[in-house]
Design an enzyme around this catalytic site. Structure first.
Site, short mmCIF file in Angstrom:
data_model
loop_
_atom_site.label_atom_id
_atom_site.label_comp_id
_atom_site.label_asym_id
_atom_site.label_seq_id
_atom_site.Cartn_x
_atom_site.Cartn_y
_atom_site.Cartn_z
N SER A 144 23.45 33.13 -17.85
CA SER A 144 22.66 32.61 -16.72
C SER A 144 21.34 32.27 -17.33
O SER A 144 21.01 32.58 -18.21
CB SER A 144 22.39 33.69 -15.65
OG SER A 144 21.71 33.20 -14.59
N TYR A 157 20.25 42.38 -12.98
CA TYR A 157 21.04 41.18 -13.30
C TYR A 157 20.49 40.68 -14.59
O TYR A 157 21.44 40.25 -15.69
CB TYR A 157 20.90 40.19 -12.14
CG TYR A 157 21.85 38.97 -12.30
CD1 TYR A 157 23.24 39.09 -12.24
CD2 TYR A 157 21.32 37.90 -12.70
CE1 TYR A 157 24.06 37.91 -12.47
CE2 TYR A 157 22.22 36.71 -12.66
CZ TYR A 157 23.23 36.69 -12.43
OH TYR A 157 24.37 35.58 -12.75
#
Ligand SMILES: NC(=O)c1ccc[n+]([C@@H]2O[C@H](COP(=O)([O-])OP(=O)(O)OC[C@H]3O[C@@H](n4cnc5c(N)ncnc54)[C@H](OP(=O)(O)O)[C@@H]3O)[C@@H](O)[C@H]2O)c1
Length: 267
Positions: A144, A157
């Site tokens: 990401s 995350y």
């Protein structure tokens, strides 16, 4: 006779993984979809088979498995190897996003790591020896933008995705000489269920579309075998624009000695 290439796509039932599975099917791969929901896997198989006019043998195989389960990953890779005798591409797309940092309980923090980091690690651990024996293979992991630049309230995350970027960078150096290429994709907002569930700050049409990620995979696969790409950062124009204007405003606040204004501007 040239063998038909085989691709494992985790997270292949929805979102980014499903778009990539379409792309791989169109390129002639035997696609092996992995996710938890059997119903979604079956729907994805039907959709992909219909879109690319695949008969029963060429249609994707489906594996309902939770990638946080190490034994389940080993069983999937073993079954694919047993059925097709080779694995040419591993796309590690399965992932979860849970907001929070210090408010995360340790079990949730661990869950993020099991799905987003340990699962790609175990898949690679199982698949690399097969690719090594073939003398070729490609691995594409989805991290990401949050694996490169951490934002507030996404510590668990981001930590899992930074871990995946680091794992990919190390493996990039290990695997090149073995004929295996590995690339980490680092997208900003992508228009999927995950982004919808997170209350993204961008409208769906302002986000990266899953098909853009699939097009990136197509581009990677079009490169000749001596070429290696370690990672690809994909940004949403609106996000870049917004951060750019905040950075400029911060510079002016600093120059004009307005610390309160500087503090109120968040990237
Ligand atoms: N959307 C974004 O804005 C964005 C941005 C950057 C990076 N990413 C990353 O891109 C990847 C794909 O995200 P997406 O947006 O396509 O998400 P999505 O639409 O929520 O799809 C997630 C996929 O992963 C599967 N999955 C989730 N947990 C799993 C588990 N424990 N075991 C097996 N499969 C599991 C889901 O199927 P089941 O639920 O049936 O298991 C589904 O197929 C993720 O790694 C995500 O972190 C997304």
């Amino acid at each position: 006779m040239k063998s038909i290439p085989v691709a494992i796509v985790t997270g292949g039932s929805r979102g980014i993984g499903k778009a990539v599975a379409h792309e791989l099917a169109s390129l002639g791969y035997r696609v092996q979809l992995v996710a938890r929901s059997r119903a979604n896997l079956e729907a994805a198989r039907e959709e992909i088979a219909a879109a690319h006019h695949l008969d029963a043998e060429a249609a994707p195989d489906i594996y309902a498995a939770d990638v946080s389960d190490v034994a389940a990953i080993r069983a999937v890779v073993g079954a694919v190897k047993e059925r097709w005798g080779r694995i040419d591409l591993l796309f590690n797309g399965a992932g979860i996003s849970i907001p929070g940092t210090f408010d995360l309980d340790p079990a949730t923090f661990t869950r993020l790591f099991e799905v987003n980091l340990r699962a790609p690690f175990v898949f690679m651990q199982e698949v690399v020896p097969i690719m090594e024996a073939q003398g070729s293979g490609r691995i594409i992991n989805v991290a990401s933008r949050n694996g490169k630049v951490a934002v507030a309230n996404l510590g668990g995350y981001s930590a899992s995705k930074f871990g995946l970027v680091g794992l990919g960078e190390s493996a990039f150096r290990d695997l090149s000489a073995k004929g295996i290429s590995i690339t980490t994709l680092c997208p900003g907002w992508v228009n999927t269920d995950m982004a919808a569930g997170e209350g993204a700050s961008l409208a769906p049409e302002e986000m990266i579309q899953p098909e853009d990620v699939a097009a990136t995979v197509r581009w990677l696969l079009s490169l000749r075998s001596p070429v290696r790409v370690m990672d690809v950062l994909l940004e949403c124009a609106k996000d870049v624009e917004r951060r750019g204007s905040v950075e400029i405003a911060k510079l002016y606040a600093l120059r004009n000695r307005h610390p309160e204004e500087y503090d109120s501007l968040t990237l």
